[in-house]
Write an enzyme that holds these catalytic residues in place. Structure first.
Site: not given
Length: 321
Positions: A173-175
């Protein structure tokens, strides 16, 4: 291929390098404030039947003689000696011995082989027991990586340590994306759940800014041309009403995705995603009681169910038909 919300892959194991090659220097994270560990979700004690089943599974071991040999770089990477790429570089440099012979690319090892790296014996770790699986409610601002040059908090800073193995994230999952993140000690399970050929569903809850019409929702389930190829959602459905005027929530389901795919799909229709939360991966949903920053470790009976659903044995081997 990358999944939506997934940060770009960074080449496998991101721990400390096993050595320098050429001008490369291992990344050393600067000392900063200690990151508080995530809190474990407290649940009621399981029933006696479940507790007894979990105990039996916990004590089950596979005979090491039945474990098939694997590629040397895979075995060493799983045992914490570096990424597969780093191990390959050490093999090419003649720094690894198998049974007192210099290893070459393509060598395979089993539980009874003796391996040394740079003159030091390495105890290889084998999947002879049920793996561990953790559900973590990732918070925005955390990254799914082992080390970050910018010094940001990683999910591995927050999760409990795996003493006899290492955690592998099942998808990233991206930031700026929050929600359900699964981590496991089984690389085979992670690979199976992430591989596009298995088409495992991922469901996201999306807060959208803009007018999302029924026509747009239908178009999203058909082929949409993005800059890196066509994409589509399996399903799009709306829950609840509007929030803060122009904002409203919608759920989308994908089976195969690329970096930031959900956001880019909405941007294609001139809609802005203001929040993105993964709420399901395969058959595992994000429990409402699992708050942001908390984790829950599946018990042995639950892990066995996931392995069976994935078509794997209890130790992560592919079932023979």
């Amino acid at each position: 291929m990358r999944r939506d919300g997934d940060a770009p892959r960074e080449g496998g194991f991101q721990g400390r390098s096993s050595g320098n090659f050429g001008d490369k220097k291992p990344f050393v994270r600067s000392e900063g404030p200690k990151v508080p560990r995530a809190k474990k979700l407290a649940l009621r004690a399981p029933t006696q039947a479940i507790a007894e089943k979990a105990q039996r599974l916990r004590e089950t071991r596979v005979d090491l003689d039945k474990i098939e040999p694997v590629r040397l770089q895979k075995a060493l990477a799983a045992s914490g000696s570096g990424s597969r790429r780093e191990v390959e570089e050490m093999i090419e440099a003649g720094l690894i011995l198998v049974n007192n012979k210099v290893a070459v690319l393509g060598d395979r090892v089993g539980p009874h082989d003796r391996v040394t790296v740079k003159g030091h014996p390495v105890k290889l770790k084998w999947a002879d027991r049920l793996p561990r699986i953790i559900m973590y409610h990732k918070q925005e601002g955390e990254i799914v990586s082992r080390d970050d040059p910018e010094g940001r908090v990683t999910v591995f800073d927050r999760l409990p340590q795996a003493k006899s193995s290492r955690w592998v994230a099942i998808g990233r999952l991206d930031v700026n994306t929050s929600g359900l993140l699964l981590v496991t000690t089984s690389g085979e399970l992670a690979n199976r759940m992430m591989h596009p050929s298995f088409e495992v569903e991922r469901e996201y809850s999306v807060r959208v800014l803009g007018e999302l019409t029924p026509e747009i929702m239908k178009a999203m389930t058909q082929e949409v041309e993005l800059e890196d190829g066509t994409a589509h959602f399996e399903r799009v459905y709306q829950l609840g009403g509007r929030e803060e005027g122009a904002n409203h929530w919608v759920n989308v389901v994908i089976k195969e995705g690329r970096n930031r795919e959900v956001r880019r799909m909405f941007e294609h229709f001139n809609l802005t995603v203001s929040r993105l939360i993964r709420i399901r991966f395969g058959t595992i949903g994000l429990p409402g009681r699992l708050k942001r920053g908390q984790f829950y470790e599946l018990n042995e009976a639950e892990v066995a169910g996931v392995m069976k659903w994935s078509g794997l044995t209890s130790t992560g081997l592919q079932k023979r038909r």
